[in-house]
Design an enzyme around this catalytic site. Structure first.
Site, PDB file in Angstrom:
ATOM      1  N   ARG A  33       0.772  -1.123   0.010  1.00  0.00           N
ATOM      2  CA  ARG A  33       0.162   0.105  -0.093  1.00  0.00           C
ATOM      3  C   ARG A  33       0.826   1.193  -0.090  1.00  0.00           C
ATOM      4  O   ARG A  33       0.502   2.277   0.575  1.00  0.00           O
ATOM      5  CB  ARG A  33      -0.926  -0.146   1.413  1.00  0.00           C
ATOM      6  CG  ARG A  33      -2.108  -0.915   1.015  1.00  0.00           C
ATOM      7  CD  ARG A  33      -2.827  -0.840   2.193  1.00  0.00           C
ATOM      8  NE  ARG A  33      -4.130  -2.025   2.513  1.00  0.00           N
ATOM      9  CZ  ARG A  33      -4.564  -2.160   3.464  1.00  0.00           C
ATOM     10  NH1 ARG A  33      -4.523  -1.615   4.590  1.00  0.00           N
ATOM     11  NH2 ARG A  33      -5.429  -3.382   3.399  1.00  0.00           N
TER      12      ARG A  33
ATOM     13  N   ARG B  19      -2.070   6.178   0.032  1.00  0.00           N
ATOM     14  CA  ARG B  19      -2.316   5.872   1.502  1.00  0.00           C
ATOM     15  C   ARG B  19      -1.817   7.185   2.660  1.00  0.00           C
ATOM     16  O   ARG B  19      -2.692   8.045   2.772  1.00  0.00           O
ATOM     17  CB  ARG B  19      -1.824   4.867   2.062  1.00  0.00           C
ATOM     18  CG  ARG B  19      -2.148   3.449   1.319  1.00  0.00           C
ATOM     19  CD  ARG B  19      -3.655   2.975   1.773  1.00  0.00           C
ATOM     20  NE  ARG B  19      -3.478   2.495   3.137  1.00  0.00           N
ATOM     21  CZ  ARG B  19      -4.547   1.794   3.687  1.00  0.00           C
ATOM     22  NH1 ARG B  19      -5.731   1.974   3.104  1.00  0.00           N
ATOM     23  NH2 ARG B  19      -4.418   1.605   5.086  1.00  0.00           N
TER      24      ARG B  19
ATOM     25  N   ARG C  66      -6.058  12.118  -6.017  1.00  0.00           N
ATOM     26  CA  ARG C  66      -7.210  11.477  -5.653  1.00  0.00           C
ATOM     27  C   ARG C  66      -8.138  12.271  -5.374  1.00  0.00           C
ATOM     28  O   ARG C  66      -9.585  11.849  -5.669  1.00  0.00           O
ATOM     29  CB  ARG C  66      -6.902  10.330  -4.826  1.00  0.00           C
ATOM     30  CG  ARG C  66      -6.315   9.123  -5.158  1.00  0.00           C
ATOM     31  CD  ARG C  66      -7.385   8.154  -5.811  1.00  0.00           C
ATOM     32  NE  ARG C  66      -8.524   7.931  -5.295  1.00  0.00           N
ATOM     33  CZ  ARG C  66      -8.772   7.134  -4.537  1.00  0.00           C
ATOM     34  NH1 ARG C  66      -8.121   6.587  -3.937  1.00  0.00           N
ATOM     35  NH2 ARG C  66     -10.407   7.398  -4.260  1.00  0.00           N
TER      36      ARG C  66
ATOM     37  N   ASP D 101      -6.887  -1.999  -7.568  1.00  0.00           N
ATOM     38  CA  ASP D 101      -7.366  -2.746  -6.411  1.00  0.00           C
ATOM     39  C   ASP D 101      -7.741  -4.155  -6.868  1.00  0.00           C
ATOM     40  O   ASP D 101      -7.889  -4.523  -7.949  1.00  0.00           O
ATOM     41  CB  ASP D 101      -8.764  -1.970  -6.176  1.00  0.00           C
ATOM     42  CG  ASP D 101      -9.392  -2.531  -4.778  1.00  0.00           C
ATOM     43  OD1 ASP D 101      -9.066  -1.837  -3.910  1.00  0.00           O
ATOM     44  OD2 ASP D 101     -10.270  -3.456  -5.039  1.00  0.00           O
TER      45      ASP D 101
ATOM     46  N   TYR E 122     -15.244 -11.823  -1.142  1.00  0.00           N
ATOM     47  CA  TYR E 122     -16.096 -10.519  -1.265  1.00  0.00           C
ATOM     48  C   TYR E 122     -17.385 -10.863  -2.350  1.00  0.00           C
ATOM     49  O   TYR E 122     -18.320 -10.381  -2.042  1.00  0.00           O
ATOM     50  CB  TYR E 122     -15.012  -9.771  -2.425  1.00  0.00           C
ATOM     51  CG  TYR E 122     -14.137  -9.011  -1.434  1.00  0.00           C
ATOM     52  CD1 TYR E 122     -14.852  -8.197  -0.295  1.00  0.00           C
ATOM     53  CD2 TYR E 122     -12.944  -8.955  -1.492  1.00  0.00           C
ATOM     54  CE1 TYR E 122     -13.737  -7.348   0.378  1.00  0.00           C
ATOM     55  CE2 TYR E 122     -11.957  -8.124  -0.762  1.00  0.00           C
ATOM     56  CZ  TYR E 122     -12.482  -7.537   0.335  1.00  0.00           C
ATOM     57  OH  TYR E 122     -11.653  -6.886   1.003  1.00  0.00           O
TER      58      TYR E 122
END
Length: 355
Positions: A38, A42, A51, A87, A162
Protein backbone atom coordinates in the site's frame (compact mmCIF):
# COMPACT_ATOMS: atom_id res chain seq x y z
CA UNK A 1 9.56 -11.97 -31.06
CA UNK A 2 6.12 -10.43 -30.51
CA UNK A 3 5.55 -6.89 -29.28
CA UNK A 4 4.55 -8.28 -25.88
CA UNK A 5 7.65 -10.49 -25.68
CA UNK A 6 9.78 -7.50 -26.58
CA UNK A 7 8.18 -5.38 -23.87
CA UNK A 8 8.82 -8.06 -21.25
CA UNK A 9 12.37 -8.58 -22.50
CA UNK A 10 13.22 -4.88 -22.42
CA UNK A 11 11.86 -4.46 -18.90
CA UNK A 12 13.62 -7.59 -17.68
CA UNK A 13 16.92 -6.41 -19.12
CA UNK A 14 16.57 -2.98 -17.53
CA UNK A 15 15.67 -4.27 -14.06
CA UNK A 16 17.36 -7.68 -13.95
CA UNK A 17 20.28 -6.59 -11.78
CA UNK A 18 18.15 -4.54 -9.36
CA UNK A 19 18.51 -5.34 -5.66
CA UNK A 20 14.83 -6.26 -5.52
CA UNK A 21 14.95 -8.88 -8.28
CA UNK A 22 18.27 -10.24 -7.02
CA UNK A 23 16.69 -10.77 -3.61
CA UNK A 24 13.69 -12.47 -5.22
CA UNK A 25 16.10 -14.84 -6.94
CA UNK A 26 17.98 -15.36 -3.64
CA UNK A 27 21.19 -13.88 -5.04
CA UNK A 28 23.67 -11.59 -3.21
CA UNK A 29 22.47 -7.99 -3.01
CA UNK A 30 24.26 -4.63 -2.53
CA UNK A 31 21.72 -3.83 0.20
CA UNK A 32 18.46 -5.30 1.45
CA UNK A 33 15.77 -4.00 -0.91
CA UNK A 34 12.73 -2.23 0.53
CA UNK A 35 9.21 -1.53 -0.63
CA UNK A 36 5.95 -1.08 1.23
CA UNK A 37 2.58 -2.68 0.69
CA UNK A 38 0.00 0.00 0.00
CA UNK A 39 2.91 2.35 -0.63
CA UNK A 40 1.12 3.81 -3.67
CA UNK A 41 -0.64 6.56 -1.79
CA UNK A 42 -2.37 6.01 1.53
CA UNK A 43 -0.25 8.26 3.73
CA UNK A 44 1.05 10.72 1.12
CA UNK A 45 -0.49 14.20 0.92
CA UNK A 46 0.36 14.33 -2.79
CA UNK A 47 -1.70 11.14 -3.23
CA UNK A 48 -4.71 12.60 -1.48
CA UNK A 49 -4.39 15.71 -3.62
CA UNK A 50 -4.44 13.91 -6.99
CA UNK A 51 -7.14 11.47 -5.85
CA UNK A 52 -9.45 14.22 -4.54
CA UNK A 53 -12.89 13.91 -6.12
CA UNK A 54 -12.09 10.69 -7.96
CA UNK A 55 -13.60 7.38 -6.85
CA UNK A 56 -11.20 4.50 -6.23
CA UNK A 57 -12.30 2.27 -9.10
CA UNK A 58 -12.44 5.23 -11.48
CA UNK A 59 -8.89 6.21 -10.52
CA UNK A 60 -7.67 2.67 -11.29
CA UNK A 61 -8.87 3.08 -14.87
CA UNK A 62 -7.06 6.36 -15.60
CA UNK A 63 -3.55 5.54 -16.91
CA UNK A 64 -1.99 8.94 -16.26
CA UNK A 65 -3.35 9.03 -12.71
CA UNK A 66 -2.26 5.43 -12.06
CA UNK A 67 1.21 6.31 -13.30
CA UNK A 68 1.49 9.37 -11.08
CA UNK A 69 0.22 7.58 -7.98
CA UNK A 70 2.52 4.58 -8.53
CA UNK A 71 5.55 6.86 -8.95
CA UNK A 72 4.88 9.09 -5.94
CA UNK A 73 6.33 6.80 -3.23
CA UNK A 74 9.29 5.90 -5.44
CA UNK A 75 10.17 9.58 -5.68
CA UNK A 76 9.39 10.30 -2.03
CA UNK A 77 10.89 7.26 -0.28
CA UNK A 78 13.55 5.90 -2.65
CA UNK A 79 12.12 2.38 -2.45
CA UNK A 80 13.63 -0.41 -4.53
CA UNK A 81 10.44 -1.37 -6.38
CA UNK A 82 7.14 0.19 -7.36
CA UNK A 83 3.81 -1.56 -6.82
CA UNK A 84 1.21 -1.03 -9.53
CA UNK A 85 -1.66 1.10 -8.23
CA UNK A 86 -4.87 -0.87 -8.53
CA UNK A 87 -7.42 -2.72 -6.44
CA UNK A 88 -8.07 -6.44 -6.17
CA UNK A 89 -11.62 -6.08 -7.54
CA UNK A 90 -10.57 -4.28 -10.75
CA UNK A 91 -10.66 -7.47 -12.89
CA UNK A 92 -14.11 -8.32 -11.54
CA UNK A 93 -15.37 -4.86 -12.44
CA UNK A 94 -13.74 -5.23 -15.86
CA UNK A 95 -15.75 -8.36 -16.69
CA UNK A 96 -19.02 -6.70 -15.73
CA UNK A 97 -19.61 -7.58 -12.07
CA UNK A 98 -21.78 -4.88 -10.50
CA UNK A 99 -19.65 -3.70 -7.59
CA UNK A 100 -18.26 -0.54 -6.06
CA UNK A 101 -15.71 0.41 -3.44
CA UNK A 102 -17.51 2.34 -0.73
CA UNK A 103 -15.32 4.66 1.39
CA UNK A 104 -14.89 3.30 4.89
CA UNK A 105 -16.42 -0.05 3.91
CA UNK A 106 -14.55 -1.59 0.97
CA UNK A 107 -15.76 -3.56 -2.06
CA UNK A 108 -19.53 -4.08 -2.10
CA UNK A 109 -21.12 -6.47 -4.63
CA UNK A 110 -24.67 -5.67 -5.71
CA UNK A 111 -25.66 -9.31 -6.35
CA UNK A 112 -23.58 -11.82 -4.36
CA UNK A 113 -22.53 -15.09 -5.97
CA UNK A 114 -24.39 -17.84 -4.14
CA UNK A 115 -25.63 -20.35 -6.76
CA UNK A 116 -24.31 -22.28 -9.73
CA UNK A 117 -26.28 -20.00 -12.06
CA UNK A 118 -24.29 -17.06 -10.69
CA UNK A 119 -21.06 -18.53 -12.10
CA UNK A 120 -22.19 -17.56 -15.60
CA UNK A 121 -21.53 -13.93 -14.68
CA UNK A 122 -17.82 -14.69 -14.30
CA UNK A 123 -16.71 -14.61 -17.94
CA UNK A 124 -13.12 -14.72 -19.19
CA UNK A 125 -11.02 -11.58 -18.87
CA UNK A 126 -9.16 -10.41 -21.99
CA UNK A 127 -6.59 -7.65 -22.51
CA UNK A 128 -9.31 -5.67 -24.28
CA UNK A 129 -11.18 -5.49 -20.96
CA UNK A 130 -8.31 -3.63 -19.28
CA UNK A 131 -6.59 -1.44 -21.91
CA UNK A 132 -5.87 1.12 -19.21
CA UNK A 133 -3.61 -1.41 -17.45
CA UNK A 134 -1.46 -1.97 -20.52
CA UNK A 135 -1.25 1.76 -21.18
CA UNK A 136 -0.38 2.66 -17.58
CA UNK A 137 2.32 -0.01 -17.26
CA UNK A 138 3.88 1.11 -20.53
CA UNK A 139 4.06 4.65 -19.17
CA UNK A 140 5.40 3.45 -15.84
CA UNK A 141 8.19 1.25 -17.14
CA UNK A 142 9.46 4.12 -19.27
CA UNK A 143 9.54 6.37 -16.19
CA UNK A 144 10.91 3.77 -13.78
CA UNK A 145 13.89 2.68 -15.89
CA UNK A 146 15.94 0.31 -13.74
CA UNK A 147 13.40 0.27 -10.87
CA UNK A 148 11.21 -2.85 -11.09
CA UNK A 149 7.43 -2.64 -11.22
CA UNK A 150 5.45 -5.23 -9.26
CA UNK A 151 2.17 -6.37 -10.77
CA UNK A 152 -0.80 -6.77 -8.48
CA UNK A 153 -3.82 -9.08 -8.12
CA UNK A 154 -6.14 -10.52 -5.52
CA UNK A 155 -6.07 -14.27 -4.89
CA UNK A 156 -9.06 -16.51 -5.67
CA UNK A 157 -10.08 -17.07 -2.03
CA UNK A 158 -10.20 -13.38 -1.16
CA UNK A 159 -12.04 -12.50 -4.38
CA UNK A 160 -14.49 -15.32 -3.73
CA UNK A 161 -15.09 -14.04 -0.23
CA UNK A 162 -16.08 -10.59 -1.50
CA UNK A 163 -18.32 -12.12 -4.16
CA UNK A 164 -20.05 -14.59 -1.88
CA UNK A 165 -20.42 -12.33 1.15
CA UNK A 166 -21.35 -9.29 -0.94
CA UNK A 167 -18.63 -7.24 0.77
CA UNK A 168 -16.06 -7.39 3.58
CA UNK A 169 -16.78 -9.95 6.29
CA UNK A 170 -15.37 -10.64 9.72
CA UNK A 171 -16.38 -14.31 9.89
CA UNK A 172 -16.81 -15.30 6.21
CA UNK A 173 -19.87 -17.34 7.14
CA UNK A 174 -21.43 -17.47 3.65
CA UNK A 175 -18.04 -18.22 2.11
CA UNK A 176 -17.32 -21.09 4.46
CA UNK A 177 -20.88 -22.37 4.16
CA UNK A 178 -20.35 -22.77 0.42
CA UNK A 179 -16.86 -24.19 0.84
CA UNK A 180 -18.00 -26.84 3.32
CA UNK A 181 -21.60 -27.35 2.17
CA UNK A 182 -21.21 -27.33 -1.63
CA UNK A 183 -17.55 -28.11 -2.26
CA UNK A 184 -18.03 -28.62 -6.01
CA UNK A 185 -19.65 -25.22 -6.48
CA UNK A 186 -16.87 -23.69 -4.39
CA UNK A 187 -14.18 -25.45 -6.42
CA UNK A 188 -15.74 -24.24 -9.66
CA UNK A 189 -15.98 -20.68 -8.32
CA UNK A 190 -12.36 -20.37 -7.24
CA UNK A 191 -11.21 -22.13 -10.42
CA UNK A 192 -13.00 -19.49 -12.52
CA UNK A 193 -11.47 -16.76 -10.39
CA UNK A 194 -8.04 -18.33 -10.87
CA UNK A 195 -8.47 -18.07 -14.63
CA UNK A 196 -9.52 -14.42 -14.37
CA UNK A 197 -6.67 -13.58 -12.00
CA UNK A 198 -4.08 -15.39 -14.09
CA UNK A 199 -5.23 -13.49 -17.17
CA UNK A 200 -5.05 -10.19 -15.26
CA UNK A 201 -1.47 -10.88 -14.17
CA UNK A 202 -0.50 -11.91 -17.71
CA UNK A 203 -1.66 -8.52 -18.99
CA UNK A 204 0.57 -6.79 -16.45
CA UNK A 205 3.61 -8.95 -17.16
CA UNK A 206 3.26 -8.63 -20.92
CA UNK A 207 3.02 -4.85 -20.53
CA UNK A 208 6.33 -4.84 -18.61
CA UNK A 209 5.88 -5.75 -14.93
CA UNK A 210 9.05 -7.32 -13.54
CA UNK A 211 7.39 -9.32 -10.74
CA UNK A 212 3.89 -10.04 -9.48
CA UNK A 213 2.34 -10.25 -6.04
CA UNK A 214 -0.80 -12.22 -5.27
CA UNK A 215 -2.64 -10.80 -2.26
CA UNK A 216 -4.79 -13.24 -0.28
CA UNK A 217 -5.99 -10.74 2.29
CA UNK A 218 -8.52 -12.98 4.08
CA UNK A 219 -7.05 -16.46 3.70
CA UNK A 220 -5.73 -16.38 7.28
CA UNK A 221 -9.31 -17.22 8.30
CA UNK A 222 -8.72 -20.82 7.18
CA UNK A 223 -7.14 -23.83 8.84
CA UNK A 224 -4.24 -25.44 6.97
CA UNK A 225 -6.22 -28.54 5.95
CA UNK A 226 -9.00 -26.38 4.50
CA UNK A 227 -6.47 -24.25 2.63
CA UNK A 228 -4.75 -27.28 1.12
CA UNK A 229 -8.01 -28.91 0.04
CA UNK A 230 -10.16 -25.94 -0.95
CA UNK A 231 -7.86 -23.04 -1.88
CA UNK A 232 -4.40 -24.20 -2.88
CA UNK A 233 -5.46 -25.72 -6.24
CA UNK A 234 -6.83 -22.35 -7.38
CA UNK A 235 -3.86 -20.34 -6.09
CA UNK A 236 -1.50 -22.81 -7.76
CA UNK A 237 -3.41 -22.38 -11.01
CA UNK A 238 -2.74 -18.62 -10.88
CA UNK A 239 0.97 -19.09 -10.29
CA UNK A 240 1.19 -21.77 -12.97
CA UNK A 241 -0.49 -19.42 -15.46
CA UNK A 242 2.42 -16.97 -15.23
CA UNK A 243 5.27 -19.41 -14.56
CA UNK A 244 6.46 -19.34 -18.16
CA UNK A 245 7.35 -15.64 -18.01
CA UNK A 246 10.19 -16.18 -15.56
CA UNK A 247 9.22 -13.24 -13.33
CA UNK A 248 9.29 -13.68 -9.54
CA UNK A 249 5.94 -14.56 -7.96
CA UNK A 250 5.22 -13.24 -4.47
CA UNK A 251 2.43 -14.57 -2.24
CA UNK A 252 1.12 -12.65 0.77
CA UNK A 253 -1.74 -13.05 3.22
CA UNK A 254 -2.59 -11.64 6.63
CA UNK A 255 -2.67 -13.86 9.71
CA UNK A 256 -1.13 -16.70 7.73
CA UNK A 257 1.47 -17.92 10.23
CA UNK A 258 0.02 -21.44 10.11
CA UNK A 259 -0.16 -21.35 6.30
CA UNK A 260 3.31 -20.05 5.39
CA UNK A 261 4.61 -23.36 4.09
CA UNK A 262 1.46 -23.87 2.03
CA UNK A 263 1.67 -20.37 0.54
CA UNK A 264 5.08 -21.28 -0.82
CA UNK A 265 3.94 -24.72 -1.90
CA UNK A 266 1.19 -23.09 -3.97
CA UNK A 267 3.89 -21.81 -6.32
CA UNK A 268 5.42 -18.66 -4.86
CA UNK A 269 9.07 -17.76 -5.32
CA UNK A 270 8.79 -15.28 -2.44
CA UNK A 271 6.53 -15.67 0.60
CA UNK A 272 5.32 -12.54 2.37
CA UNK A 273 5.24 -12.74 6.16
CA UNK A 274 3.13 -10.57 8.44
CA UNK A 275 4.52 -9.21 11.72
CA UNK A 276 3.26 -12.08 13.91
CA UNK A 277 5.99 -14.58 12.97
CA UNK A 278 9.73 -13.77 13.12
CA UNK A 279 11.48 -14.26 9.81
CA UNK A 280 13.82 -16.97 11.07
CA UNK A 281 10.82 -19.01 12.25
CA UNK A 282 8.99 -18.19 9.01
CA UNK A 283 11.97 -19.56 7.08
CA UNK A 284 11.72 -22.81 9.02
CA UNK A 285 8.02 -23.10 8.18
CA UNK A 286 8.42 -22.20 4.52
CA UNK A 287 11.46 -24.37 3.95
CA UNK A 288 14.38 -23.89 1.54
CA UNK A 289 14.24 -22.56 -1.99
CA UNK A 290 12.12 -19.46 -1.43
CA UNK A 291 12.89 -15.88 -0.45
CA UNK A 292 10.93 -14.11 2.30
CA UNK A 293 9.39 -10.66 2.41
CA UNK A 294 8.56 -8.64 5.52
CA UNK A 295 7.86 -7.96 8.25
CA UNK A 296 7.90 -4.96 10.61
CA UNK A 297 4.57 -4.12 12.29
CA UNK A 298 3.01 -1.10 10.47
CA UNK A 299 2.01 0.38 13.82
CA UNK A 300 5.67 0.60 14.90
CA UNK A 301 6.07 3.54 12.52
CA UNK A 302 4.07 5.66 14.97
CA UNK A 303 6.76 5.20 17.62
CA UNK A 304 9.98 7.18 18.02
CA UNK A 305 12.71 6.99 15.41
CA UNK A 306 14.85 5.01 17.86
CA UNK A 307 12.06 2.48 18.41
CA UNK A 308 11.48 2.06 14.67
CA UNK A 309 15.18 1.48 14.08
CA UNK A 310 15.33 -1.04 16.94
CA UNK A 311 12.43 -2.99 15.43
CA UNK A 312 14.06 -2.80 11.99
CA UNK A 313 17.21 -4.25 13.54
CA UNK A 314 15.16 -7.12 14.95
CA UNK A 315 13.75 -7.90 11.51
CA UNK A 316 17.17 -7.71 9.87
CA UNK A 317 18.71 -9.92 12.55
CA UNK A 318 16.01 -12.55 12.06
CA UNK A 319 16.62 -12.39 8.30
CA UNK A 320 20.41 -12.56 8.57
CA UNK A 321 20.65 -16.20 7.59
CA UNK A 322 18.19 -16.09 4.71
CA UNK A 323 19.19 -16.59 1.08
CA UNK A 324 16.82 -13.84 -0.01
CA UNK A 325 15.08 -11.11 1.99
CA UNK A 326 12.96 -8.15 0.89
CA UNK A 327 12.25 -5.70 3.69
CA UNK A 328 8.60 -4.72 3.94
CA UNK A 329 5.90 -4.07 6.47
CA UNK A 330 3.95 -7.01 7.80
CA UNK A 331 0.83 -5.50 6.24
CA UNK A 332 -0.08 -2.27 4.44
CA UNK A 333 0.94 1.28 5.30
CA UNK A 334 -1.62 2.77 7.70
CA UNK A 335 -3.26 5.91 6.27
CA UNK A 336 -2.13 8.23 9.08
CA UNK A 337 1.52 7.15 8.97
CA UNK A 338 4.03 10.00 8.81
CA UNK A 339 5.56 9.76 5.31
CA UNK A 340 8.91 10.91 6.68
CA UNK A 341 8.99 7.84 8.95
CA UNK A 342 8.79 5.64 5.85
CA UNK A 343 11.54 7.59 4.09
CA UNK A 344 13.79 7.33 7.14
CA UNK A 345 13.13 3.60 7.38
CA UNK A 346 14.19 3.02 3.78
CA UNK A 347 17.37 5.02 4.34
CA UNK A 348 18.10 3.16 7.56
CA UNK A 349 17.70 -0.31 6.04
CA UNK A 350 19.79 0.63 3.01
CA UNK A 351 22.58 2.05 5.15
CA UNK A 352 22.44 -0.73 7.72
CA UNK A 353 22.72 -3.49 5.10
CA UNK A 354 25.03 -1.91 2.53
CA UNK A 355 27.77 -4.33 1.51
Amino acid sequence: MSVNDEAVGQQTAATYDSAFLKACRREPVPHTPVWFMRQAGRSLPEYRKVRAGTAMLESCMMPELVTEITLQPVRRHGVDAAIYFSDIVVPLKAIGIDLDIKPGVGPVVEQPVRTRADLARLRDLTPEDVPYVTEAIGMLTRELGETPLIGFAGAPFTLASYLVEGGPSRNHEHTKAMMYGDPQLWADLVDRLAEITGAFLKVQIEAGASAVQLFDSWVGALAPADYRRSVMPASRKVFDAVSGYGVPRIHFGVGTGELLGLLGEAGADVVGVDWRVPLDEAARRVGPGRALQGNIDPAVLFASREAVEAKADDVLAAAAGLDGHIFNLGHGVLPTTDPDALTRLVEYVHTRTAS
